[in-house]
Design a protein around this motif. Structure first.
Motif, PDB file in Angstrom:
ATOM      1  N   GLU A  22       0.131   0.263  -7.932  1.00  0.00           N
ATOM      2  CA  GLU A  22       1.166   1.016  -6.815  1.00  0.00           C
ATOM      3  C   GLU A  22       1.787  -0.200  -6.395  1.00  0.00           C
ATOM      4  O   GLU A  22       2.985  -0.290  -5.900  1.00  0.00           O
ATOM      5  CB  GLU A  22       0.125   1.628  -5.604  1.00  0.00           C
ATOM      6  N   GLU A  23       1.092  -1.557  -6.089  1.00  0.00           N
ATOM      7  CA  GLU A  23       2.156  -2.813  -5.940  1.00  0.00           C
ATOM      8  C   GLU A  23       3.171  -3.118  -6.616  1.00  0.00           C
ATOM      9  O   GLU A  23       4.162  -3.475  -6.177  1.00  0.00           O
ATOM     10  CB  GLU A  23       0.943  -3.963  -5.745  1.00  0.00           C
ATOM     11  N   GLN A  24       2.680  -2.985  -8.039  1.00  0.00           N
ATOM     12  CA  GLN A  24       3.877  -3.162  -9.022  1.00  0.00           C
ATOM     13  C   GLN A  24       4.897  -2.338  -9.124  1.00  0.00           C
ATOM     14  O   GLN A  24       6.085  -2.645  -9.354  1.00  0.00           O
ATOM     15  CB  GLN A  24       3.319  -3.297 -10.399  1.00  0.00           C
ATOM     16  N   LYS A  25       4.655  -1.000  -8.524  1.00  0.00           N
ATOM     17  CA  LYS A  25       5.723  -0.044  -8.442  1.00  0.00           C
ATOM     18  C   LYS A  25       6.412  -0.290  -7.227  1.00  0.00           C
ATOM     19  O   LYS A  25       7.846  -0.070  -7.331  1.00  0.00           O
ATOM     20  CB  LYS A  25       4.882   1.418  -8.252  1.00  0.00           C
ATOM     21  N   CYS A  77       0.615   6.963  -9.777  1.00  0.00           N
ATOM     22  CA  CYS A  77      -0.263   5.499  -9.890  1.00  0.00           C
ATOM     23  C   CYS A  77      -1.670   5.945 -10.298  1.00  0.00           C
ATOM     24  O   CYS A  77      -2.298   5.263 -10.941  1.00  0.00           O
ATOM     25  CB  CYS A  77      -0.208   4.752  -8.751  1.00  0.00           C
ATOM     26  N   ARG A  78      -2.001   7.169  -9.582  1.00  0.00           N
ATOM     27  CA  ARG A  78      -3.558   7.571  -9.633  1.00  0.00           C
ATOM     28  C   ARG A  78      -3.792   7.884 -11.380  1.00  0.00           C
ATOM     29  O   ARG A  78      -4.752   7.562 -12.003  1.00  0.00           O
ATOM     30  CB  ARG A  78      -3.859   8.857  -8.948  1.00  0.00           C
ATOM     31  N   ILE A  79      -2.623   8.569 -11.895  1.00  0.00           N
ATOM     32  CA  ILE A  79      -2.756   9.150 -13.181  1.00  0.00           C
ATOM     33  C   ILE A  79      -2.724   7.769 -14.154  1.00  0.00           C
ATOM     34  O   ILE A  79      -3.497   7.644 -15.189  1.00  0.00           O
ATOM     35  CB  ILE A  79      -1.898  10.157 -13.479  1.00  0.00           C
ATOM     36  N   ALA A  80      -1.976   6.977 -13.949  1.00  0.00           N
ATOM     37  CA  ALA A  80      -1.833   5.636 -14.781  1.00  0.00           C
ATOM     38  C   ALA A  80      -3.034   4.766 -14.378  1.00  0.00           C
ATOM     39  O   ALA A  80      -3.577   4.415 -15.632  1.00  0.00           O
ATOM     40  CB  ALA A  80      -0.645   4.730 -14.063  1.00  0.00           C
ATOM     41  N   ALA A  81      -3.702   4.803 -13.467  1.00  0.00           N
ATOM     42  CA  ALA A  81      -5.129   4.233 -13.465  1.00  0.00           C
ATOM     43  C   ALA A  81      -6.184   4.809 -14.012  1.00  0.00           C
ATOM     44  O   ALA A  81      -6.997   4.061 -14.730  1.00  0.00           O
ATOM     45  CB  ALA A  81      -5.450   4.156 -11.941  1.00  0.00           C
ATOM     46  N   ALA A  82      -6.089   6.047 -14.138  1.00  0.00           N
ATOM     47  CA  ALA A  82      -7.206   6.945 -14.837  1.00  0.00           C
ATOM     48  C   ALA A  82      -6.889   6.659 -16.338  1.00  0.00           C
ATOM     49  O   ALA A  82      -7.943   6.483 -17.105  1.00  0.00           O
ATOM     50  CB  ALA A  82      -7.080   8.228 -14.711  1.00  0.00           C
ATOM     51  N   SER A  83      -5.596   6.361 -16.774  1.00  0.00           N
ATOM     52  CA  SER A  83      -5.274   6.334 -18.294  1.00  0.00           C
ATOM     53  C   SER A  83      -5.830   4.744 -18.609  1.00  0.00           C
ATOM     54  O   SER A  83      -6.409   4.696 -19.652  1.00  0.00           O
ATOM     55  CB  SER A  83      -3.760   6.289 -18.397  1.00  0.00           C
ATOM     56  N   VAL A  84      -5.456   3.888 -17.744  1.00  0.00           N
ATOM     57  CA  VAL A  84      -5.960   2.560 -17.881  1.00  0.00           C
ATOM     58  C   VAL A  84      -7.436   2.571 -18.214  1.00  0.00           C
ATOM     59  O   VAL A  84      -8.063   1.719 -19.108  1.00  0.00           O
ATOM     60  CB  VAL A  84      -5.518   1.535 -16.945  1.00  0.00           C
ATOM     61  N   PHE A  85      -8.032   3.326 -17.082  1.00  0.00           N
ATOM     62  CA  PHE A  85      -9.718   3.139 -17.305  1.00  0.00           C
ATOM     63  C   PHE A  85     -10.034   3.852 -18.568  1.00  0.00           C
ATOM     64  O   PHE A  85     -11.079   3.399 -19.127  1.00  0.00           O
ATOM     65  CB  PHE A  85     -10.213   3.954 -16.015  1.00  0.00           C
ATOM     66  N   SER A  86      -9.331   4.984 -19.011  1.00  0.00           N
ATOM     67  CA  SER A  86      -9.761   5.637 -20.286  1.00  0.00           C
ATOM     68  C   SER A  86      -9.566   4.596 -21.458  1.00  0.00           C
ATOM     69  O   SER A  86     -10.616   4.685 -22.355  1.00  0.00           O
ATOM     70  CB  SER A  86      -9.084   6.842 -20.472  1.00  0.00           C
ATOM     71  N   LEU A  87      -8.575   3.807 -21.434  1.00  0.00           N
ATOM     72  CA  LEU A  87      -8.688   2.851 -22.484  1.00  0.00           C
ATOM     73  C   LEU A  87      -9.710   1.791 -22.548  1.00  0.00           C
ATOM     74  O   LEU A  87     -10.382   1.660 -23.604  1.00  0.00           O
ATOM     75  CB  LEU A  87      -7.182   2.161 -22.495  1.00  0.00           C
ATOM     76  N   TYR A  88     -10.115   1.482 -21.237  1.00  0.00           N
ATOM     77  CA  TYR A  88     -11.217   0.417 -21.061  1.00  0.00           C
ATOM     78  C   TYR A  88     -12.549   1.041 -21.657  1.00  0.00           C
ATOM     79  O   TYR A  88     -13.222   0.479 -22.556  1.00  0.00           O
ATOM     80  CB  TYR A  88     -10.993   0.157 -19.802  1.00  0.00           C
ATOM     81  N   MET A  89     -12.645   2.441 -21.041  1.00  0.00           N
ATOM     82  CA  MET A  89     -13.937   3.002 -21.757  1.00  0.00           C
ATOM     83  C   MET A  89     -14.109   3.121 -23.041  1.00  0.00           C
ATOM     84  O   MET A  89     -15.289   2.980 -23.788  1.00  0.00           O
ATOM     85  CB  MET A  89     -14.055   4.317 -20.790  1.00  0.00           C
ATOM     86  N   GLY A  90     -12.958   3.436 -23.762  1.00  0.00           N
ATOM     87  CA  GLY A  90     -12.935   3.706 -25.255  1.00  0.00           C
ATOM     88  C   GLY A  90     -13.529   2.388 -25.980  1.00  0.00           C
ATOM     89  O   GLY A  90     -14.156   2.379 -26.770  1.00  0.00           O
ATOM     90  N   VAL A  91     -13.016   1.408 -25.431  1.00  0.00           N
ATOM     91  CA  VAL A  91     -13.174  -0.113 -26.111  1.00  0.00           C
ATOM     92  C   VAL A  91     -14.565  -0.490 -25.714  1.00  0.00           C
ATOM     93  O   VAL A  91     -15.108  -1.223 -26.364  1.00  0.00           O
ATOM     94  CB  VAL A  91     -11.888  -1.270 -25.623  1.00  0.00           C
ATOM     95  N   LEU A  92     -14.966  -0.271 -24.651  1.00  0.00           N
ATOM     96  CA  LEU A  92     -16.299  -0.535 -24.286  1.00  0.00           C
ATOM     97  C   LEU A  92     -17.328   0.115 -24.912  1.00  0.00           C
ATOM     98  O   LEU A  92     -18.354  -0.538 -25.482  1.00  0.00           O
ATOM     99  CB  LEU A  92     -16.559  -0.078 -22.702  1.00  0.00           C
ATOM    100  N   ILE A  93     -17.062   1.336 -25.383  1.00  0.00           N
ATOM    101  CA  ILE A  93     -17.990   2.122 -26.302  1.00  0.00           C
ATOM    102  C   ILE A  93     -18.039   1.372 -27.607  1.00  0.00           C
ATOM    103  O   ILE A  93     -18.882   1.273 -28.262  1.00  0.00           O
ATOM    104  CB  ILE A  93     -17.444   3.679 -26.177  1.00  0.00           C
TER     105      ILE A  93
END
Length: 202
Positions: free
Chosen positions: A139-142, A153-169
């Motif tokens: 949101e700050e960047q927006k 921003c909420r959907i974008a954050a969830a998308s970034v989190f999903s990328l992170y979780m995939g790589v964490l696995i």
């Protein structure tokens, strides 16, 4: 707080301390409620009073570390970092934590992430807080005109989190993967995602 409440709180602290020690030493599967009770100097029944299951005990024993790292990495983000570098700073902090005991955190992820949120309230709350924090950064960047105005921003954050979780696995499942390797993979994935939502490549 009366004497009884203070005693219950102290007992819970002893149980959590014993659980953390034994989970780290023996792993979740090999560690029993009786083992933890003996280490804490309490009865097995006392553990059941405080925690409804071994998973609940594991969740509370380890989520304190995750919460601590979240606070530390969030507070240590350099002010001059762009969005991509901020996201990578956060992710690398968590990768480093999980890398210290992959077996233990693999058990935590397996026992909590795929269960109903109501059954794993601590982990669910931490995940929500992290997504909210990511949303705030985006949101700050927006507001600065870096993120496209139509981006949610909420959907974008969830998308970034999903990328992170995939790589964490990937980190938890593949012994040959190092923190540097998974950080590089996530950086490439993040770059590609950000290209789609930013005005200027990060």
């Amino acid at each position: 707080m009366n004497r009884r409440e203070a005693s219950k709180k102290e007992t819970k602290k002893l149980i959590l301390k014993a659980a953390r020690t034994l989970f780290a030493r023996k792993g979740m599967e090999e560690c029993t409620i009786r083992d933890i009770a003996a280490k804490a100097g309490v009865s097995p029944a006392s553990i059941i009073v405080h925690f409804k299951s071994k998973t609940a005990l594991l969740e509370e024993a380890l989520c304190g570390d995750i919460e601590r790292v979240l606070s530390e990495v969030a507070a240590s983000i350099p002010e001059n970092y762009n969005l991509r570098d901020r996201l990578m700073h956060l992710s690398r902090g968590f990768f480093s934590l999980y890398d210290k005991n992959r077996d233990l955190y693999r058990a935590l992820i397996r026992s909590t992430v795929f269960e109903p949120a109501a059954e794993t309230p601590i982990m669910s709350n931490l995940s929500e807080r992290y997504i909210q924090f990511l949303s705030h950064i985006i949101e700050e960047q927006k507001t600065q005109g870096i993120i496209l105005p139509e981006v949610d921003c909420r959907i974008a954050a969830a998308s970034v989190f999903s990328l992170y979780m995939g790589v964490l696995i990937m980190l938890l499942r593949m012994p040959e993967m190092t923190v540097d390797m998974v950080s590089d993979i996530l950086a490439s994935m993040t770059d590609q995602y950000l290209n789609g939502i930013t005005r200027v490549h990060q």
